[in-house]
Design an enzyme around this catalytic site. Structure first.
Site, PDB file in Angstrom:
ATOM      1  N   ASN A 291       0.711  -1.130  -0.029  1.00 25.20           N
ATOM      2  CA  ASN A 291       0.038   0.082   0.089  1.00 25.20           C
ATOM      3  C   ASN A 291       0.797   1.196  -0.002  1.00 25.20           C
ATOM      4  OD1 ASN A 291      -2.862  -0.952   0.378  1.00 25.20           O
ATOM      5  ND2 ASN A 291      -1.898  -2.097   1.755  1.00 25.20           N
TER       6      ASN A 291
ATOM      7  N   ASP B 170      -6.710   0.966  -5.659  1.00 20.82           N
ATOM      8  CA  ASP B 170      -7.654   0.390  -4.398  1.00 20.82           C
ATOM      9  C   ASP B 170      -8.778   0.970  -4.118  1.00 20.82           C
ATOM     10  OD1 ASP B 170      -7.584  -1.112  -2.058  1.00 20.82           O
ATOM     11  OD2 ASP B 170      -5.837  -0.495  -1.185  1.00 20.82           O
TER      12      ASP B 170
ATOM     13  N   GLU C 214     -12.594  -6.983  -2.200  1.00 16.83           N
ATOM     14  CA  GLU C 214     -12.139  -6.818  -1.060  1.00 16.83           C
ATOM     15  C   GLU C 214     -13.102  -7.055   0.120  1.00 16.83           C
ATOM     16  OE1 GLU C 214      -8.931  -3.351  -0.579  1.00 16.83           O
ATOM     17  OE2 GLU C 214     -10.975  -2.703  -0.678  1.00 16.83           O
TER      18      GLU C 214
HETATM   19  P1  C2E Z   1      -6.947  -1.665   2.615  1.00 15.66           P
HETATM   20  O1  C2E Z   1      -5.612  -1.175   1.712  1.00 15.66           O
HETATM   21  O2  C2E Z   1      -8.256  -1.429   1.913  1.00 15.66           O
HETATM   22  O3  C2E Z   1      -6.652  -3.073   3.276  1.00 15.66           O
HETATM   23  C1  C2E Z   1      -7.641  -3.754   3.606  1.00 15.66           C
HETATM   24  C2  C2E Z   1      -8.387  -3.824   4.897  1.00 15.66           C
HETATM   25  O4  C2E Z   1      -9.389  -4.554   5.054  1.00 15.66           O
HETATM   26  C3  C2E Z   1      -7.224  -4.177   5.901  1.00 15.66           C
HETATM   27  O5  C2E Z   1      -7.599  -3.468   7.120  1.00 15.66           O
HETATM   28  C4  C2E Z   1      -7.728  -5.451   6.122  1.00 15.66           C
HETATM   29  O6  C2E Z   1      -7.541  -6.101   7.393  1.00 15.66           O
HETATM   30  C5  C2E Z   1      -9.433  -5.358   5.793  1.00 15.66           C
HETATM   31  N1  C2E Z   1      -9.937  -6.577   5.583  1.00 15.66           N
HETATM   32  C6  C2E Z   1      -9.599  -7.591   5.133  1.00 15.66           C
HETATM   33  N2  C2E Z   1     -10.464  -8.417   4.969  1.00 15.66           N
HETATM   34  C7  C2E Z   1     -11.507  -7.878   5.454  1.00 15.66           C
HETATM   35  C8  C2E Z   1     -12.872  -8.479   5.416  1.00 15.66           C
HETATM   36  O7  C2E Z   1     -13.278  -9.729   5.284  1.00 15.66           O
HETATM   37  N3  C2E Z   1     -13.760  -7.699   6.432  1.00 15.66           N
HETATM   38  C9  C2E Z   1     -13.570  -6.420   6.829  1.00 15.66           C
HETATM   39  N4  C2E Z   1     -14.201  -5.754   7.203  1.00 15.66           N
HETATM   40  N5  C2E Z   1     -12.263  -6.210   6.598  1.00 15.66           N
HETATM   41  C10 C2E Z   1     -11.281  -6.609   6.092  1.00 15.66           C
HETATM   42  P2  C2E Z   1      -6.328  -2.911   8.081  1.00 15.66           P
HETATM   43  O8  C2E Z   1      -5.158  -3.805   8.004  1.00 15.66           O
HETATM   44  O9  C2E Z   1      -6.781  -2.417   9.091  1.00 15.66           O
HETATM   45  O10 C2E Z   1      -5.729  -1.555   7.102  1.00 15.66           O
HETATM   46  C11 C2E Z   1      -6.529  -0.579   6.848  1.00 15.66           C
HETATM   47  C12 C2E Z   1      -5.922   0.267   5.730  1.00 15.66           C
HETATM   48  O11 C2E Z   1      -4.879   1.041   6.154  1.00 15.66           O
HETATM   49  C13 C2E Z   1      -5.611  -0.244   4.582  1.00 15.66           C
HETATM   50  O12 C2E Z   1      -6.673  -0.600   3.578  1.00 15.66           O
HETATM   51  C14 C2E Z   1      -4.605   0.611   4.096  1.00 15.66           C
HETATM   52  O13 C2E Z   1      -5.329   1.443   3.184  1.00 15.66           O
HETATM   53  C15 C2E Z   1      -3.746   1.179   5.129  1.00 15.66           C
HETATM   54  N6  C2E Z   1      -2.541   0.369   5.160  1.00 15.66           N
HETATM   55  C16 C2E Z   1      -2.221  -0.833   5.833  1.00 15.66           C
HETATM   56  N7  C2E Z   1      -0.914  -1.091   5.617  1.00 15.66           N
HETATM   57  C17 C2E Z   1      -0.407   0.333   5.126  1.00 15.66           C
HETATM   58  C18 C2E Z   1       0.853   0.530   4.571  1.00 15.66           C
HETATM   59  O14 C2E Z   1       2.040  -0.301   4.837  1.00 15.66           O
HETATM   60  N8  C2E Z   1       1.022   1.533   4.043  1.00 15.66           N
HETATM   61  C19 C2E Z   1       0.037   2.449   3.809  1.00 15.66           C
HETATM   62  N9  C2E Z   1       0.271   3.544   3.153  1.00 15.66           N
HETATM   63  N10 C2E Z   1      -1.206   2.022   4.192  1.00 15.66           N
HETATM   64  C20 C2E Z   1      -1.552   0.994   4.756  1.00 15.66           C
HETATM   65 CA    CA Z   2      -8.964  -1.393   0.069  1.00 20.68          CA
HETATM   66 CA    CA Z   3      -4.543  -2.039  -0.057  1.00 23.27          CA
END
Ligand code: C2E
Ligand code: CA
Ligand code: CA
Length: 561
Positions: A110, A172, A229
């Site tokens: 990401n 995304d 997703e």
């Molecule tokens: P994202 O890129 O849209 O990542 C998917 C998010 O959806 C992840 O949340 C994941 O845990 C969650 N998810 C996956 N499967 C499901 C599901 O079945 N149901 C639900 N309700 N959620 C699900 P997470 O890990 O909390 O990450 C949130 C956001 O934070 C990510 O959304 C991404 O935009 C950002 N992020 C995470 N890691 C990084 C990173 O290393 N760098 C940057 N810039 N952003 C990051």
């Molecule tokens: Ca996403």
């Molecule tokens: Ca993502």
């Protein structure tokens, strides 16, 4: 805990609900101590359930607060300028685990909106890839749609640099930002990810489903890989597969997991969907979904145009959505003058006949093999049509229209009617014949008798079957009959046998059996066709004449003198 309105927006650990302000010193320490770690969430091929790659999701393993989620620190990292350092740190650590992720599985990283203004970003990522000996072709850069608002030119230049390195680009959270279509056109994306808010509600809400379907369709028509997703249920997965989505990600397939879980996730049996009960239609359709929508349309049109029947698809508003030329010809109106117009307007005279059927089909009823007479109009004579109405059901089980098939069976009906009439003539010819007409085999076994038999003998036709009829033939006459029918005349000369038959009056009547042989290809008789006629009066007259003759020949006038 009451909130202090003057304190800076505190960091909240959602797991424990504790508040902990994060200072720059905290972050520096955390980066140095390696507290930011990558979690991995699998992306699977929806059709097979096989893992296609992983998305890297950042986690902060805080020594006192526990695991902190990205939504709680990414905004701070962006605001305080350490997002670049965080990204390289997370990628570096992820690549340290890449030996557990065999090629061609991919890794998705990401990238924040802010980072798309940093022209050094591609170079920094390339350096990490080189250090980690990980091919750029296996790295997918995920850019959120909202990141593209405002700085498209910068973003485009950076995106091109990533592409030049060999990386792939994913858009995304598609569907949540602005001017999405412009981005899709101007940026070199390889994938789009349908945002999980649509997936979450698509099985319940028609509009979400329509958006998901549109995004998947859009991706397909732009030749992009589509990823959904947030898939949590098999129902969602089935629907997405049915829509033609390529990849899926979500709790159904695997939670974001620490690196040590990678071997287990890869080795786990794939989650295949669409193989359970009541889903056979979806599995059947899924192979068809390999093709692109444009191809599917062409395919459908070819089926329509090539079909030997009239076909149309009519929507819930009773308008023609599509039809083939054959049906248009039946209505004597061009295809173009049907499409988009209400049935009531296109064929007003016939609409009252069809409307109830269309409405029944819209209620979900399948109507097949219905014959309908279409009244004559103008120079067109009356027609007979064979109609079928099938409700078309969408992926959520709602009737979205009616598929109608129509065959003009006027000619077939006419031939049937002629056949029926000619059969009736033959039957009358047989039934009203004063003779008993029959079919027998060379063994003298009866196969059929006309109903005249019943009237003269008082016995049923069934009784006469086989050798049954011989039971009321005079015993001295049966053998000559059997002999005659067993004979093999060389020509088709009829056989004639006079015999006595007991009638329903209990008396013997003289009858004459007349039969004509029917030969097979080898010249053998297979059947005899013939008649039995009453010659009793003739016989009695003959006998009387004979008796008379005898009397005269022995009478006194002729005695020798
Ligand atoms: P994202 O890129 O849209 O990542 C998917 C998010 O959806 C992840 O949340 C994941 O845990 C969650 N998810 C996956 N499967 C499901 C599901 O079945 N149901 C639900 N309700 N959620 C699900 P997470 O890990 O909390 O990450 C949130 C956001 O934070 C990510 O959304 C991404 O935009 C950002 N992020 C995470 N890691 C990084 C990173 O290393 N760098 C940057 N810039 N952003 C990051
Ligand atoms: Ca996403
Ligand atoms: Ca993502």
């Amino acid at each position: 805990m009451p909130k202090d309105p003057d304190s800076p927006e505190p960091h909240t650990n959602p797991a424990s609900n504790e508040r902990a302000p994060i200072s720059p010193a905290d972050v520096k320490r955390a980066l140095e101590a390696g507290e930011f770690v990558p979690y991995f969430q699998p992306l699977v091929k929806l059709r097979t359930g096989q893992v296609a790659g992983f998305e890297i999701l950042a986690r902060w393993q805080h020594p006192t607060l526990g695991l902190i989620m990205p939504n709680d620190f990414i905004p701070l990292a962006e605001r305080d300028g350490w997002i670049g350092a965080l990204t390289t740190e997370i990628l570096l650590r992820a690549l340290a685990c890449a030996h557990m992720i065999p090629a061609p599985l991919t890794l998705a990283l990401n990238v924040s909106a802010l980072q798309l203004r940093d022209p050094d970003l591609p170079q920094q990522i390339l350096a990490v890839l080189t250090a980690g000996r990980f091919s750029a072709e296996r790295l997918v850069i995920e850019i959120t749609e909202s990141a593209l608002v405002g700085n498209v030119d910068h973003a485009r230049a950076i995106a091109r640099r990533f592409k030049a390195m060999g990386c792939r680009l994913a858009l995304d959270d598609f569907g949540t930002g602005y001017s999405s279509l412009r981005h899709l056109q101007s940026m070199p994306f390889d994938k789009i990810k349908v945002d999980r808010t649509f997936v979450a509600s698509m099985t319940r809400r028609r509009d979400s489903r329509k958006i998901a379907a549109t995004v998947v369709g859009l991706g397909q028509s732009l030749d992009l890989i589509t990823v959904a997703e947030g898939i949590e249920t098999t129902e969602q997965a089935e629907m997405l597969l049915w829509l033609g989505c390529d990849l899926g990600q979500g709790y159904l397939y695997g939670l974001p997991s620490p690196p040590e879980e990678l071997p287990n996730i890869i080795a786990a049996p794939p989650i295949r969907i669409g193989t359970g009960e009541n889903t056979s239609w979806k599995t059947a359709v899924s192979s068809y979904l390999d093709t692109q929508p444009a191809q599917r349309l062409a395919h459908l049109q070819a089926v329509y145009d090539g079909a030997p029947v009239g076909l149309a698809f009519i929507d819930r508003n009773l308008r023609y959505v599509n039809l083939n030329r054959r049906l248009a010809d039946m209505n004597s109106i061009s295809v173009e003058n049907h499409i988009g117009r209400p049935v009531a307007e296109v064929i007003p005279a016939l609409f009252p006949l069809f409307e109830p059927l269309l409405l029944r089909a819209l209620e979900g009823e399948v109507i097949t093999g219905l014959e309908m007479k279409i009244p004559a109009s103008g120079i067109k004579p009356e027609q007979t049509r064979l109609l079928s109405y099938h409700p078309a059901i969408d992926e959520a089980g709602e009737v979205v229209g009616v598929s109608l098939a129509c065959v003009d069976i006027t000619d077939r009906k006419r031939v049937q009617e002629e056949l029926r009439q000619s059969e009736e003539h033959y039957r009358n010819m047989v039934e009203f014949n004063p003779q008993v007409l029959w079919i027998m085999n060379p063994r003298g076994e009866n196969i059929d008798m006309s109903s005249r038999w019943e009237r003269i003998t008082g016995l049923t036709k069934e009784y006469a079957l086989g050798h049954g009829w011989l039971e009321i033939v005079h015993p001295s006459d049966t053998q000559p009959i059997l002999d005659a029918l067993a004979s093999q005349p060389h020509n088709a000369a009829p056989v004639l046998v006079d015999f006595r038959l007991r009638h329903n009056d209990g008396h013997w009547h003289w009858m004459r059996l007349r039969g004509v042989p029917h030969f097979n290809r080898d010249g053998k008789i297979v059947h005899w066709y013939g008649s039995i006629g009453d010659i009793n009066d003739l016989k009695l007259t003959e006998e009387a004449l004979r008796a008379d003759a005898r009397a005269h020949s022995t009478g006194p006038g002729n005695l020798p003198s």
